[in-house]
Design a protein around this motif. Structure first.
Motif, PDB file in Angstrom:
ATOM      1  N   LEU E 177       0.838  -1.205   0.000  1.00 17.52           N
ATOM      2  CA  LEU E 177       0.000   0.000   0.000  1.00 17.52           C
ATOM      3  C   LEU E 177       0.872   1.254   0.000  1.00 17.52           C
ATOM      4  CD1 LEU E 177      -2.910  -0.951   2.453  1.00 17.52           C
ATOM      5  CD2 LEU E 177      -2.767  -1.235  -0.021  1.00 17.52           C
ATOM      6  N   VAL E 178       1.896   1.274   0.872  1.00 18.36           N
ATOM      7  CA  VAL E 178       2.787   2.436   0.922  1.00 18.36           C
ATOM      8  C   VAL E 178       3.447   2.636  -0.431  1.00 18.36           C
ATOM      9  CG1 VAL E 178       4.905   3.327   1.969  1.00 18.36           C
ATOM     10  CG2 VAL E 178       3.170   2.253   3.412  1.00 18.36           C
ATOM     11  N   ASP E 179       3.895   1.527  -1.045  1.00 18.10           N
ATOM     12  CA  ASP E 179       4.543   1.600  -2.340  1.00 18.10           C
ATOM     13  C   ASP E 179       3.588   2.177  -3.393  1.00 18.10           C
ATOM     14  OD1 ASP E 179       6.790   1.036  -4.043  1.00 18.10           O
ATOM     15  OD2 ASP E 179       5.602  -0.593  -4.907  1.00 18.10           O
ATOM     16  N   ALA E 180       2.338   1.763  -3.353  1.00 14.07           N
ATOM     17  CA  ALA E 180       1.355   2.268  -4.321  1.00 14.07           C
ATOM     18  C   ALA E 180       1.185   3.778  -4.146  1.00 14.07           C
ATOM     19  CB  ALA E 180       0.019   1.561  -4.131  1.00 14.07           C
ATOM     20  N   VAL E 181       1.146   4.222  -2.889  1.00 17.03           N
ATOM     21  CA  VAL E 181       0.987   5.654  -2.629  1.00 17.03           C
ATOM     22  C   VAL E 181       2.195   6.434  -3.164  1.00 17.03           C
ATOM     23  CG1 VAL E 181       0.988   7.369  -0.782  1.00 17.03           C
ATOM     24  CG2 VAL E 181      -0.577   5.429  -0.669  1.00 17.03           C
ATOM     25  N   VAL E 182       3.406   5.934  -2.831  1.00 17.49           N
ATOM     26  CA  VAL E 182       4.621   6.648  -3.249  1.00 17.49           C
ATOM     27  C   VAL E 182       4.758   6.628  -4.764  1.00 17.49           C
ATOM     28  CG1 VAL E 182       7.147   6.654  -3.125  1.00 17.49           C
ATOM     29  CG2 VAL E 182       5.805   6.320  -1.051  1.00 17.49           C
ATOM     30  N   GLU E 234      11.752  10.026   6.691  1.00 16.84           N
ATOM     31  CA  GLU E 234      12.150   9.399   7.951  1.00 16.84           C
ATOM     32  C   GLU E 234      11.242   8.208   8.269  1.00 16.84           C
ATOM     33  OE1 GLU E 234      11.826  12.398  10.990  1.00 16.84           O
ATOM     34  OE2 GLU E 234      12.139  13.889   9.419  1.00 16.84           O
ATOM     35  N   VAL E 235       9.944   8.394   7.978  1.00 18.32           N
ATOM     36  CA  VAL E 235       8.986   7.326   8.271  1.00 18.32           C
ATOM     37  C   VAL E 235       9.419   6.039   7.589  1.00 18.32           C
ATOM     38  CG1 VAL E 235       6.632   6.548   7.838  1.00 18.32           C
ATOM     39  CG2 VAL E 235       7.054   8.891   8.635  1.00 18.32           C
ATOM     40  N   ILE E 236       9.690   6.148   6.286  1.00 18.26           N
ATOM     41  CA  ILE E 236       9.986   4.932   5.532  1.00 18.26           C
ATOM     42  C   ILE E 236      11.385   4.428   5.864  1.00 18.26           C
ATOM     43  CG2 ILE E 236      10.167   3.981   3.203  1.00 18.26           C
ATOM     44  CD1 ILE E 236       7.860   5.754   2.427  1.00 18.26           C
ATOM     45  N   ALA E 237      12.300   5.356   6.178  1.00 17.24           N
ATOM     46  CA  ALA E 237      13.629   4.920   6.622  1.00 17.24           C
ATOM     47  C   ALA E 237      13.498   4.069   7.869  1.00 17.24           C
ATOM     48  CB  ALA E 237      14.520   6.121   6.875  1.00 17.24           C
ATOM     49  N   ALA E 238      12.625   4.474   8.798  1.00 21.97           N
ATOM     50  CA  ALA E 238      12.441   3.708  10.040  1.00 21.97           C
ATOM     51  C   ALA E 238      11.868   2.329   9.728  1.00 21.97           C
ATOM     52  CB  ALA E 238      11.513   4.466  10.989  1.00 21.97           C
ATOM     53  N   LEU E 239      10.936   2.263   8.755  1.00 18.89           N
ATOM     54  CA  LEU E 239      10.378   0.976   8.374  1.00 18.89           C
ATOM     55  C   LEU E 239      11.462   0.083   7.764  1.00 18.89           C
ATOM     56  CD1 LEU E 239       7.005   2.196   6.867  1.00 18.89           C
ATOM     57  CD2 LEU E 239       7.258   0.712   8.850  1.00 18.89           C
ATOM     58  N   PHE E 254      12.134  -4.604   0.958  1.00 19.51           N
ATOM     59  CA  PHE E 254      11.206  -3.913   0.061  1.00 19.51           C
ATOM     60  C   PHE E 254      10.997  -2.465   0.492  1.00 19.51           C
ATOM     61  CE2 PHE E 254      10.370  -8.309  -0.888  1.00 19.51           C
ATOM     62  CZ  PHE E 254      10.243  -8.290  -2.259  1.00 19.51           C
ATOM     63  N   PHE E 255      10.938  -2.237   1.806  1.00 20.38           N
ATOM     64  CA  PHE E 255      10.785  -0.848   2.274  1.00 20.38           C
ATOM     65  C   PHE E 255      12.029  -0.015   1.910  1.00 20.38           C
ATOM     66  CE2 PHE E 255       7.280  -2.164   5.202  1.00 20.38           C
ATOM     67  CZ  PHE E 255       6.378  -1.212   4.785  1.00 20.38           C
ATOM     68  N   ARG E 256      13.198  -0.678   1.886  1.00 15.36           N
ATOM     69  CA  ARG E 256      14.414   0.020   1.466  1.00 15.36           C
ATOM     70  C   ARG E 256      14.234   0.565   0.054  1.00 15.36           C
ATOM     71  NH1 ARG E 256      19.949  -3.424   2.063  1.00 15.36           N
ATOM     72  NH2 ARG E 256      19.430  -4.004  -0.061  1.00 15.36           N
ATOM     73  N   ASP E 257      13.566  -0.257  -0.779  1.00 16.59           N
ATOM     74  CA  ASP E 257      13.306   0.164  -2.152  1.00 16.59           C
ATOM     75  C   ASP E 257      12.357   1.373  -2.186  1.00 16.59           C
ATOM     76  OD1 ASP E 257      13.797  -0.693  -4.948  1.00 16.59           O
ATOM     77  OD2 ASP E 257      11.601  -0.772  -4.978  1.00 16.59           O
ATOM     78  N   VAL E 258      11.303   1.341  -1.365  1.00 14.41           N
ATOM     79  CA  VAL E 258      10.382   2.482  -1.312  1.00 14.41           C
ATOM     80  C   VAL E 258      11.127   3.720  -0.814  1.00 14.41           C
ATOM     81  CG1 VAL E 258       8.189   3.346  -0.451  1.00 14.41           C
ATOM     82  CG2 VAL E 258       8.509   0.914  -0.720  1.00 14.41           C
ATOM     83  N   HIS E 259      12.042   3.481   0.127  1.00 17.00           N
ATOM     84  CA  HIS E 259      12.820   4.594   0.650  1.00 17.00           C
ATOM     85  C   HIS E 259      13.592   5.282  -0.473  1.00 17.00           C
ATOM     86  CE1 HIS E 259      16.256   6.331   3.119  1.00 17.00           C
ATOM     87  NE2 HIS E 259      15.176   7.008   3.447  1.00 17.00           N
TER      88      HIS E 259
END
Lengths: 355, 355, 355, 355, 355
Positions: E177-182, E234-239, E254-259
């Motif tokens: 979901l986060v990835d879709a938003v970004v 920062e939010v996504i870095a923390a994830l 995967f979150f690293r990729d969104v970051h």
């Protein structure tokens, strides 16, 4: 005025630290003490009681909120300071009304100072007052420069036992007060936001020179606000980190929330600076564009008539021999040349895209 | 002048470090030594004593403040340096009057250097002097470029035993001196604040071009002030962190307070820069707006008369056949056309919102 | 020119690292080697000796300073590199004359590279040269692009045994050289400071357009200086932190002093940027103000005469019936109207504050 | 165009991560594989071989460099990905040609992506291509968007066994490729530097308005370059820190050298921004100065003639009684007055310093 | 409008924290609940079910995604909050639609809030909505202000079992979901990029004043976007740092990729700011240049005719004795002088390079 940001230092430069001298404007005739004694079961408010009674309340077993309205009376501060063993430097800081927001942690108490801004709608202006909080284990003391504050909803929550305020310690009460102060910043920011919007609209519709002065004044206000609120960020971050044992873990979570609000306040102030800079830029460019348009139109008119006047001048010369003057249609011929010249210039200017 | 910020380096480039050469202006004819010997019970001031007596005092059991007015005599510095085993680089730094504020920690002493600013009201100007402090266990040595300083209140507190100064060690005395210096910065800042306010008012009321030069000079002063005070922040932070064992825990709390003041000084300087930039911007815009208004008015006048002159020119032509010239009311007719033209243009300009 | 900041990379892009190619201008015909052999008791200088003799000196028991003037001969660098086991990348860096200042720490040597700036007063210009230092346990090797440097005072201190230089190790000699280089920056800064002051004075007295070009050139110079000196800060901080065992504790204290100087250099450069921006702003505003004044005066003159010319035009019309023309005092009447008009306009402009 | 910086996201927003979709322009008709198999003794190049053969080479005992020209064929990437167990996200990143430079460290491989810029002198333009490197223990795979690259010198060093490249592992080969890419940035920077110098010269000699557009375009180019190269700094710093076991200690020293170059590239880009801003400022000021000079001269001419024309107008009036008109030397008298007026104005303007 | 960035604080200032008050615009008539129940084998969607059924699903053994469209109904939030033991402050945050993006980690759940931007092509405008995610061990709850979102591709991947989404836990769903938003931010950025390009082209081709307003509006939009997206970093870095045990190691990659994508978004926004500033600068300079060209041309025309008019004026004087008037070729002579004057001025202006 720049004076608003000044520390009236001349009065005290070089004096012994901890010398209690009130620095600032005296806003009340005398000091008012208010005590609210509470625990999970009951709440007992005492309006305008005397010092001895107030201190007795504070020594009781229940949580106590002692509010001091008026900080010009050094004797009052000294008496409270002595009772609660408050460091002389803290006492001095309470008396100085140009403090930066700060948090100082001592063995048995926390000292928090922050600016309380209130918008008075009836007078359409913002009032700024310094609030000092002393948090000990069972007592919270708040010092205000004057009566009137943003704490009414907190008092109501205490009275009506809403939320967790009655069941929590004095640290939660401190949170509630800080939160009320920070929440009120948003009201001020809304006012400023509305004024920026208005000035932007006026700039687009009718960029009068006086907007410049209003933009300047607003910018100055935002600079001042930023300077005053900026250090609050660290203060509340320290509270949220729960650096002191006087802040409990559950309360720290609430301070984390206030911290988010403070950052949002700063973000909004930053974007207001950007917006103001943008509106100013827009204003100057619009003014300059309008002026250029005016000058261009006027110059075009002048430029068209100058050659015509020249032609009229030529046929106004008094030479004895000037054949055209004798022609039957000389006059018409001259007018025709003038008309053609004017038309030619107009076509040329039009083609060049000058109007 | 930029020269104010310069290190007179050509004189010493490449010389051996620790070579004692005075760099700066010699401000006194000879060196004056003043000693104040004190403990909790008594205080003994010695005005203008000789070196041998001064050093004897310093070796006594009581706390001693040795003040040196005048730093041009390298022999004096060398003698003191030898007596207190001061590192050659420190001796060199005392002699150079263009030091950045700094704190250097050696095994048996601390070296603090900071700029002392004094406002002389009778001459309406600011004097800057470098103050060096050497703090050992029982002795504080202060070096000044010239007589006259901001330490009078500290001397009085020592004499009259006010506050905790007599009962505390030399580190507290060092704090008292640093605090006096920093407190005086606020006096300077007040002067600058007042001048910014004045220039702002003048800019709004009557934006003369010379304000530009005064704004420039003020900006330059603020840049210089910022450059000189900026590093002080770290110096005092280090003192407040109590990095050296020469600073006691109780004194560190007081340095924390000075640190807050230093940050407030820097904040104020920063906001002055913003304010000055704002006033300059306002000034330039106001000047430019006024000029544009003038030009516009003048151009409107010229533009109205140019077509009228053209009409006059037409009827000044000497064509033999010009029917209007013969008309009974020709002259009135021409004047009428002119009047209508002028009126038409005025209406047009008005409608366009040009005046 | 921007070219000054360029790395002549096309020549070497993609080549094997450690390939020894000299990048830069060849400034000398051949390489000159100078050796100074010293200990606390004696010093033996060898001017322009050959490589074999130089390397023999370096292998001796005394401290040795080997100075290499000229870095275009890759064979020389390779020979020294081989003898002292210097990493190929270091050798390559010595040959490239567009290095950033840097410090590289290897097991048995330190590599320091920094820019040496010299002001040649007779030619009124600044010369920039890259200096590389290789510091081993007993040997310091310095590489310069050309003969002539800022190290003469260091050589004299060695010769005349002034200060602690002869009694200390090669790390102290390295300090002495770095210090000499940094001290010389102040000489350059003084030149720039003087030029800023001159330009500021000229701007206030007589703001000619060519000042713009000189300000631009000076700004460019300051940008270049900043870019070249900026990284030095970290280099010397690392030396002062005594990261390498090749730097002794006592020498680290001296590097701390150089570090202070470097920061002072950077502060001065920063304030020069601010000052230059201020002078430029002042210049542009002054020029623009002057131009506006000129335009305003001229426009006022024109505006006063245009209505007068119109009146003259009216009475130059040739209408048969123009009563004023027949009046006895018609001419005087016309001149009177003109005079009154001019006067009226002057009074109006004066009242408006336009001149 | 801003589009250059865009991620063609609409095509893929919300798709499953690791879905292999090529995002970018297809630059080749088919994919070309090139393999260079090498060890200290021999090197075997294979031009344009098929996938199966390439993968067989990779599995051999020698170091292998597999270069893939063309990344539009997802099957090729998938095949390689499967063979080398490359994470789906890495495969996806290889296919997207708008990646930020980055380094990703997985258990058995490193993924490096960086932009390769090439200057084509014959077309006088810069080509940008994304290069992805996969470094495993014995294999280096490079992915390019198109044929043609900056790696020719590296291939030659492999062929001719120059330097340490044949004797080192694949990490050194990775270094050699990254170094070749970074070295080529300097070639691009030289081009930009030359163009800045040209524009500066033209601005001083002949500030035409079209320079404005060229400065804008150049600035845009520098902004784009900065955005693309900036993150490379951290990437190469991580390689130099030897964060992964795939990078050997000896190779890390070489990456430290590339890191220095990258910082130098960034420094140069920063100073180019400053220089461009300076040239733009100079250009605008010069244009504005020139324009003002023109306007001033023209206005002076106009202003001198307007009073003269007025005088002529006066004596062109048709009053019956105008004594001067009857004078013998009336005409000369009028011309004289005109001459004196002109002279007076010229002297006045000269004295005011207006020309 | 600045109001867009405001927190409607007046409504709630000082209220008890955790008091559930919806702050923002109510966008839906009622709340819609959608549940998707899934595991590796099957997926069961439930459209618009009631609360009790939804909570039953959530308590089942399979992974559950509960989506809540509409957040104005505090009872719904309170019910869900009670069921999942969500902290009152989190509940409050879900209801306030002016949150900064943030990540809050509690013992048994993670709270993520971020802005969802959607571009509606049919209306050519961007819609902004706040999305809150609550991630527990087996359940992901998403709160949206209104129906319609950017999650359709995620739902399809769940349905059609594409990629690893069905086989992974709820943390992977949160990532999706986060990835879709970004990813959708890039669509918005493309729109802005296109508009910048258009405005740049128009500025070069035809710099109309209204471009100024459009540039201002676009700049404002970019400032707003930056303010809203900035904290996401920062939010996504923390994830990606996997600070919470609710995020598994594989998902963190995967979150690293969104970051990386978020940083790319910020980089693009930054470069858009630079580009916009550049276009604005170009626009103002171009407008000013054009205006100057117009003024110069017009002034040249006027300046040429003014001396000619003067000459005509001279020969229009009525002196009795004016020899030239009687000459046979006087008229031609006068015209000749005029022609020569005009020619002379033209040559002079040309030589000066004024046109």
């Amino acid at each position: 005025m720049a004076g608003r940001y000044r520390h009236s230092a001349a009065a005290k430069a070089g004096a012994s630290p901890g010398t209690l001298v009130h620095i600032g404007e005296q806003k009340l005739e005398r000091v008012f003490l208010t005590v609210i004694d509470y625990d999970a079961d009951a709440v007992t408010p005492h309006q305008d009681i005397n010092m001895a009674a107030a201190l007795t309340c504070c020594d009781g077993p229940r949580n106590t909120w002692l509010n001091v309205d008026g900080i010009h009376d050094t004797a009052v501060i000294a008496r409270i300071g002595e009772h609660f063993k408050i460091h002389p430097l803290t006492q001095e800081d309470i008396l100085h009304t140009a403090q930066r927001p700060k948090l100082e942690s001592f063995d048995h108490y926390l000292y928090i100072v922050l600016p309380m801004l209130r918008y008075l709608p009836e007078e359409a202006r913002v009032i700024s007052e310094q609030v000092s909080l002393i948090l000990t284990d069972r007592v919270l003391i708040s010092f205000q420069e004057s009566t009137g504050d943003v704490f009414t909803p907190v008092r109501e929550r205490l009275q009506k036992n809403r939320g967790r305020i009655r069941g929590s310690g004095c640290d939660y009460l401190a949170y509630a007060l800080v939160d009320a102060v920070v929440d009120h910043y948003f009201v001020i920011l809304e006012q400023i936001g509305t004024r920026i919007d208005e000035l932007e609209e006026q700039t687009i519709d009718n960029p009068k020179p006086e907007i410049l002065h209003r933009l300047h004044a607003l910018k100055r206000e935002v600079i001042g606000l930023r300077k005053r609120i900026w250090p609050l960020r660290e203060v509340i971050a320290a509270l949220a980190r729960q650096d002191s044992t006087l802040i409990h873990r559950e309360t720290a979570i609430f301070f984390r929330d206030v911290h988010d609000h403070t950052i949002q306040v700063m973000d909004t102030i930053e974007s207001y600076r950007d917006l103001l800079a943008g509106v100013l830029e827009l204003h100057l460019s619009t003014i300059s564009n309008r002026m250029s348009e005016v000058m261009k139109t006027l110059t075009i008119i002048a430029t068209i008539f100058i050659p015509l006047t020249f032609i009229a001048g030529v046929y106004g010369m008094n030479f004895r021999v000037m054949p055209e003057l004798e022609w039957r249609w000389g006059y018409g011929f001259a007018l025709g040349i003038m008309g053609l010249t004017a038309l030619g210039l107009l076509v040329y200017f039009k083609k060049k895209g000058w109007f």
